[in-house]
Design a protein around this motif. Sequence first.
Motif, PDB file in Angstrom:
ATOM      1  N   VAL A  67       0.842  -1.205   0.000  1.00 16.89           N
ATOM      2  CA  VAL A  67       0.000   0.000   0.000  1.00 16.89           C
ATOM      3  C   VAL A  67       0.874   1.251   0.000  1.00 16.89           C
ATOM      4  O   VAL A  67       0.608   2.214  -0.740  1.00 16.89           O
ATOM      5  N   ALA A  68       1.917   1.264   0.799  1.00 14.15           N
ATOM      6  CA  ALA A  68       2.813   2.425   0.855  1.00 14.15           C
ATOM      7  C   ALA A  68       3.506   2.640  -0.489  1.00 14.15           C
ATOM      8  O   ALA A  68       3.609   3.775  -0.970  1.00 14.15           O
ATOM      9  N   ALA A  69       3.974   1.573  -1.104  1.00 12.37           N
ATOM     10  CA  ALA A  69       4.640   1.701  -2.402  1.00 12.37           C
ATOM     11  C   ALA A  69       3.674   2.207  -3.467  1.00 12.37           C
ATOM     12  O   ALA A  69       4.043   3.033  -4.310  1.00 12.37           O
ATOM     13  N   THR A  70       2.443   1.741  -3.428  1.00 13.14           N
ATOM     14  CA  THR A  70       1.440   2.212  -4.385  1.00 13.14           C
ATOM     15  C   THR A  70       1.144   3.694  -4.174  1.00 13.14           C
ATOM     16  O   THR A  70       1.049   4.456  -5.147  1.00 13.14           O
ATOM     17  N   ALA A  71       1.026   4.121  -2.938  1.00  9.27           N
ATOM     18  CA  ALA A  71       0.761   5.534  -2.655  1.00  9.27           C
ATOM     19  C   ALA A  71       1.909   6.419  -3.133  1.00  9.27           C
ATOM     20  O   ALA A  71       1.687   7.491  -3.708  1.00  9.27           O
ATOM     21  N   ILE A  72       3.118   5.981  -2.922  1.00  7.35           N
ATOM     22  CA  ILE A  72       4.283   6.743  -3.384  1.00  7.35           C
ATOM     23  C   ILE A  72       4.295   6.819  -4.901  1.00  7.35           C
ATOM     24  O   ILE A  72       4.524   7.883  -5.481  1.00  7.35           O
ATOM     25  N   HIS A  73       4.019   5.707  -5.566  1.00  8.28           N
ATOM     26  CA  HIS A  73       4.001   5.694  -7.024  1.00  8.28           C
ATOM     27  C   HIS A  73       2.931   6.629  -7.578  1.00  8.28           C
ATOM     28  O   HIS A  73       3.183   7.394  -8.516  1.00  8.28           O
ATOM     29  N   VAL A  74       1.744   6.589  -7.022  1.00  7.68           N
ATOM     30  CA  VAL A  74       0.655   7.450  -7.494  1.00  7.68           C
ATOM     31  C   VAL A  74       1.012   8.919  -7.268  1.00  7.68           C
ATOM     32  O   VAL A  74       0.748   9.770  -8.126  1.00  7.68           O
ATOM     33  N   GLY A  75       1.631   9.223  -6.147  1.00  5.46           N
ATOM     34  CA  GLY A  75       2.042  10.594  -5.873  1.00  5.46           C
ATOM     35  C   GLY A  75       3.057  11.105  -6.881  1.00  5.46           C
ATOM     36  O   GLY A  75       2.933  12.217  -7.403  1.00  5.46           O
ATOM     37  N   PHE A  76       4.063  10.292  -7.183  1.00  7.31           N
ATOM     38  CA  PHE A  76       5.057  10.689  -8.180  1.00  7.31           C
ATOM     39  C   PHE A  76       4.430  10.819  -9.562  1.00  7.31           C
ATOM     40  O   PHE A  76       4.738  11.743 -10.311  1.00  7.31           O
TER      41      PHE A  76
ATOM     42  N   ARG B 109       2.722  14.219 -14.132  1.00  5.11           N
ATOM     43  CA  ARG B 109       1.666  14.627 -15.073  1.00  5.11           C
ATOM     44  C   ARG B 109       1.317  16.096 -14.912  1.00  5.11           C
ATOM     45  O   ARG B 109       1.150  16.817 -15.891  1.00  5.11           O
ATOM     46  N   TYR B 110       1.198  16.562 -13.691  1.00 11.91           N
ATOM     47  CA  TYR B 110       0.841  17.954 -13.449  1.00 11.91           C
ATOM     48  C   TYR B 110       1.946  18.886 -13.944  1.00 11.91           C
ATOM     49  O   TYR B 110       1.671  19.904 -14.574  1.00 11.91           O
ATOM     50  N   THR B 111       3.190  18.530 -13.694  1.00  8.07           N
ATOM     51  CA  THR B 111       4.310  19.344 -14.151  1.00  8.07           C
ATOM     52  C   THR B 111       4.323  19.438 -15.668  1.00  8.07           C
ATOM     53  O   THR B 111       4.514  20.514 -16.231  1.00  8.07           O
ATOM     54  N   GLY B 112       4.112  18.325 -16.344  1.00  8.64           N
ATOM     55  CA  GLY B 112       4.072  18.334 -17.805  1.00  8.64           C
ATOM     56  C   GLY B 112       2.919  19.160 -18.349  1.00  8.64           C
ATOM     57  O   GLY B 112       3.067  19.902 -19.328  1.00  8.64           O
ATOM     58  N   ALA B 113       1.762  19.053 -17.707  1.00  8.70           N
ATOM     59  CA  ALA B 113       0.598  19.807 -18.163  1.00  8.70           C
ATOM     60  C   ALA B 113       0.804  21.301 -17.974  1.00  8.70           C
ATOM     61  O   ALA B 113       0.448  22.108 -18.839  1.00  8.70           O
ATOM     62  N   VAL B 114       1.393  21.697 -16.853  1.00 12.85           N
ATOM     63  CA  VAL B 114       1.662  23.118 -16.620  1.00 12.85           C
ATOM     64  C   VAL B 114       2.684  23.623 -17.630  1.00 12.85           C
ATOM     65  O   VAL B 114       2.540  24.733 -18.160  1.00 12.85           O
ATOM     66  N   ASP B 115       3.693  22.832 -17.929  1.00 13.25           N
ATOM     67  CA  ASP B 115       4.696  23.225 -18.914  1.00 13.25           C
ATOM     68  C   ASP B 115       4.068  23.434 -20.289  1.00 13.25           C
ATOM     69  O   ASP B 115       4.350  24.433 -20.970  1.00 13.25           O
ATOM     70  N   GLU B 116       3.218  22.512 -20.710  1.00 17.19           N
ATOM     71  CA  GLU B 116       2.516  22.660 -21.996  1.00 17.19           C
ATOM     72  C   GLU B 116       1.616  23.890 -21.977  1.00 17.19           C
ATOM     73  O   GLU B 116       1.538  24.626 -22.975  1.00 17.19           O
ATOM     74  N   PHE B 117       0.938  24.133 -20.885  1.00 18.37           N
ATOM     75  CA  PHE B 117       0.042  25.273 -20.760  1.00 18.37           C
ATOM     76  C   PHE B 117       0.815  26.585 -20.914  1.00 18.37           C
ATOM     77  O   PHE B 117       0.406  27.485 -21.662  1.00 18.37           O
TER      78      PHE B 117
ATOM     79  N   THR C 253      -6.743  21.018 -10.421  1.00 16.98           N
ATOM     80  CA  THR C 253      -6.505  19.994  -9.414  1.00 16.98           C
ATOM     81  C   THR C 253      -5.114  19.434  -9.646  1.00 16.98           C
ATOM     82  O   THR C 253      -4.528  19.619 -10.705  1.00 16.98           O
ATOM     83  N   TYR C 254      -4.595  18.741  -8.688  1.00 18.11           N
ATOM     84  CA  TYR C 254      -3.261  18.164  -8.784  1.00 18.11           C
ATOM     85  C   TYR C 254      -3.292  16.816  -9.488  1.00 18.11           C
ATOM     86  O   TYR C 254      -2.407  16.479 -10.229  1.00 18.11           O
TER      87      TYR C 254
END
Length: 117
Positions: A47-56, A61-69, A99-100
């Motif tokens: 569960v911890a590894a999955t949460a870390i993966h989803v967070g990263f 994705r958010y960083t890439g979307a902001v860069d494209e924007f 949203t993040y």
Amino acid sequence: MSPLALLVLLMALALPVVWAFGEATDNPVLRRIAGPLFVIAICAVSVAATAIHVGFDSSIRYTGAVDEFVDELLATADADGPDAAVDKLRSFDRVSMQTYEGGAILRWEEHVDDGGG
């Protein structure tokens, strides 16, 4: 590393040894305690590894979307002038929901170009 995470990690490493020792010595107490605790520890680590993966993944994705924007905003400002860029930015602000998670909300063509901004 937090103390709880360290404890779970140590349990995940020590419990299979204790469980195997209980099997080798035919000690039912060790088997009945170490076996289920080992399964619980492995589930907690998963569960911890999955949460870390989803967070990263969300962060990337958010960083890439902001860069494209920002690239699209600057391209509009260069091509049509700063007033057109501000108009499109205001149009985007009316229809967007920041949203993040996922970063998909910052896709310029879906929100601004369809609005005729």
